[in-house]
Each structure stands twice: as C-alpha cells, then as structure tokens.
Enzyme design. Structure first.
Site, PDB file in Angstrom:
ATOM      1  CB  SER A   1     -10.617  34.925   3.411  1.00 31.84           C
ATOM      2  OG  SER A   1     -10.397  35.554   2.165  1.00 31.84           O
TER       3      SER A   1
ATOM      4  CE1 TYR B   1      -8.813  39.257   5.835  1.00 33.66           C
ATOM      5  CE2 TYR B   1      -8.292  38.450   3.637  1.00 33.66           C
ATOM      6  CZ  TYR B   1      -9.204  38.639   4.653  1.00 33.66           C
ATOM      7  OH  TYR B   1     -10.505  38.221   4.507  1.00 33.66           O
TER       8      TYR B   1
END
Length: 318
Positions: free
Chosen positions: A159, A185
């Site tokens: 990501s 994350y």
C-alpha cells in the site's frame, strides 16, 4: 539479476482494469491462490483470472460470505484459512500440497487495516502478524508447489500506506512504544515490500519471482475498523493525491504482476498503476508517489527475513 526500480513503461495506467491487462491472454491450466479473493480487490482478481481460464483457489476466513460472493464463477475452489492462526495456515497448505498440483500464481491479497491494538496467540501485533507473518508462513509452506510450477509468481499486496513507517526492528510489536494504528499498518505494508524483495532473491534460481503492489485507493471492506468520520477523512486525503479507483482498476496491478510477459525475467520490485514504480525522492514527504527507499533495501529485506523465520519458526526449504 536485480530488476531496476523504475517504470518500463508498460503502456498501462491508473485507470486500466484487470481484464484490460489480460486482453485476450489465456491462462488455461494455470493454478492460482488468491487470499481474500472473495471481496473487493481480491474478488476482482479472482474474476479476472478465472475468466481467462485459470483455476483459482480462494482461502477465506468467512466461508459463508465467500460462497455467496463467488457464486456462479467457474473454476473457483473455496477453502478455509485464518491468516492469524499458524495452525490454520499449515492445514490449508497441507491440503493444497496433497493435491499434487503446481502453484503458478500466489496472490497474497488479504489483510487488515487500522485496527485497535490486538495481539495473536504468540503476542504479535495483529496487523503485522496478519499482513506479513501470515503470508510469510503461507508462502513458505506452499514453496514446494511454487517450485513445481517451473515458473511461478508471488504477488504481495502492499500500500501507499508504507510511507507511514519502516519496520521498527527494536520494537516491532509495540511492546514499549505507544501503539499507533497507522504506524502499525504502514510497518506491515513496508514488510510486504521487503518480503517480495527477499523472496525474489531466494526464488529466482528456482524460477519463482516475486512482486509487491500498491493497488491504489479503493473503498472496500478494509475500512471496517474505521469510524465514519475516519473513512471520510481518508477518502478526502486520498483524493488529494490521486482519484479513487474502482475495485476492477485496483486489481489491475496485481493481475499484471501475476501474468504479464512484460515482467518475464524480472522480480523484486514494487509496482503501482500497472507499472514498476519509481523510488521516491528522499525529500518528498507529500506526493506519496513511488516507493520509499527503506522498503527496497536488500539489507533490511534480509534482516526482516531472518526475524520472520525466527518469529514464525518456519524456514524456506531451498
């Protein structure tokens, strides 16, 4: 052979869909595993691969939900897998290996994002444990089938969130530092990129190539741990960087990395918008285009590899 981290260019772009990537290419006889291949980007990846003739195995944490989403698709096999449970990973991999089939494409697509602090049974922070360690163990267990394909590709979904953090090797699991769900994350997404780099270095001699992917900003179930206010803010922030993508467009880079002859003989690179990405400029902290240098450092990839083997107790068999 090291692949340069720079665009080819591929001729595709941000608006390209998975099916446009494939064109008239046929995948008859190919076997793919797509984790989380029943929702969002994963579902569109499954649809594109099976439409081109591949058999797609979809391991799911919630089989009933997956069964409904996959209804009517040909050559799709539903399996059970919980990436946060090592025993579940081993059981799934054992069942697949027992079938005797080669594995031509492994797309490590499933993941969680921005969750409250949770720990798995081993005490590991859940985003890192699920997004990285679960897929590390799964890939290791499926290694014999990947080698058997005599030309396999492994795609790890990362990501743009990797810009939030490198891997903190001193306190990876937030045992001393305050927990920040976005830092956690980002760390897990950096780990996905470093894993692809490390896997490609080890797999090239066995014709197993690995890639990492930023699919783009897409509204999917990945936001389920976020409040409505957080989702609105995230969408607004994402749109300032680039227009949001549809799931069909989000799946394009994964499918391209898994199937495109443009990438024959290549691997270990981070891709976005259906091309190899640039390394981000060191002084760029705003555009979030390309890949941070900390995520494509071979020394850090080797360090993470050693730690991951120690954390999971799983080693890749040459």
């Amino acid at each position: 052979m090291t692949t340069n981290q720079k665009p080819l260019p591929s001729g595709f772009g941000a608006r390209t869909t998975a099916r446009e990537v494939l064109g008239d290419k046929r995948l008859d006889g190919a076997i793919a595993i797509v984790t989380g291949g029943y929702a969002g980007i994963g579902l569109e990846t499954t649809r594109a691969l099976q439409a081109a003739g591949a058999t797609v195995v979809v391991p799911a944490r919630t089989p009933d939900k997956a069964r409904a989403a996959l209804a009517g698709l040909e050559r799709v096999e539903l399996e059970h897998l919980e990436l946060g449970e090592p025993a579940s990973i081993d059981a799934f991999a054992s069942r697949f290996l027992a079938s005797g089939r080669p594995l031509h494409m492994l797309i490590n697509n499933a993941g969680i994002m921005a969750t409250p602090l949770r720990r798995d049974a081993r005490g590991f922070e859940s985003q890192f444990a699920t997004n990285h360690l679960g897929h590390f163990q799964l890939t290791a267990r499926l290694w014999p089938a990947l080698r058997k394909a005599n030309g396999a590709r492994v795609v790890s979904l990362s990501s743009r969130g990797h810009w939030n953090s490198g891997v903190d090797f001193e306190d990876t699991h937030f045992e001393r530092r305050p927990y920040d769900k976005w830092v956690a994350y980002g760390q897990s997404k950096t780990a996905n990129i470093l894993f692809a780099l490390g896997l490609d270095a080890r797999g090239e001699a066995h014709r197993v190539r690995a890639f990492s992917v930023h699919p783009g900003a897409i509204m999917t179930d990945l936001v389920r741990s976020m409040s409505e206010e957080e989702v609105r803010a995230a969408v607004e922030s994402a749109n300032k960087l680039a227009p949001m993508k549809t799931p069909e467009q989000g799946a394009a880079t994964s499918v391209w990395c898994a199937t495109s002859p443009q990438l024959d003989g290549m691997g270990g690179v981070y891709c976005e918008d259906v091309d190899i990405a640039q390394v981000a400029a060191a002084n760029d902290e705003t555009s979030r285009r390309g890949v941070k240098a900390w995520a494509v450092d071979p020394a850090l990839a080797d360090r993470l590899w050693a730690r991951s083997e120690a954390w999971t107790g799983v080693r890749f068999t040459p």
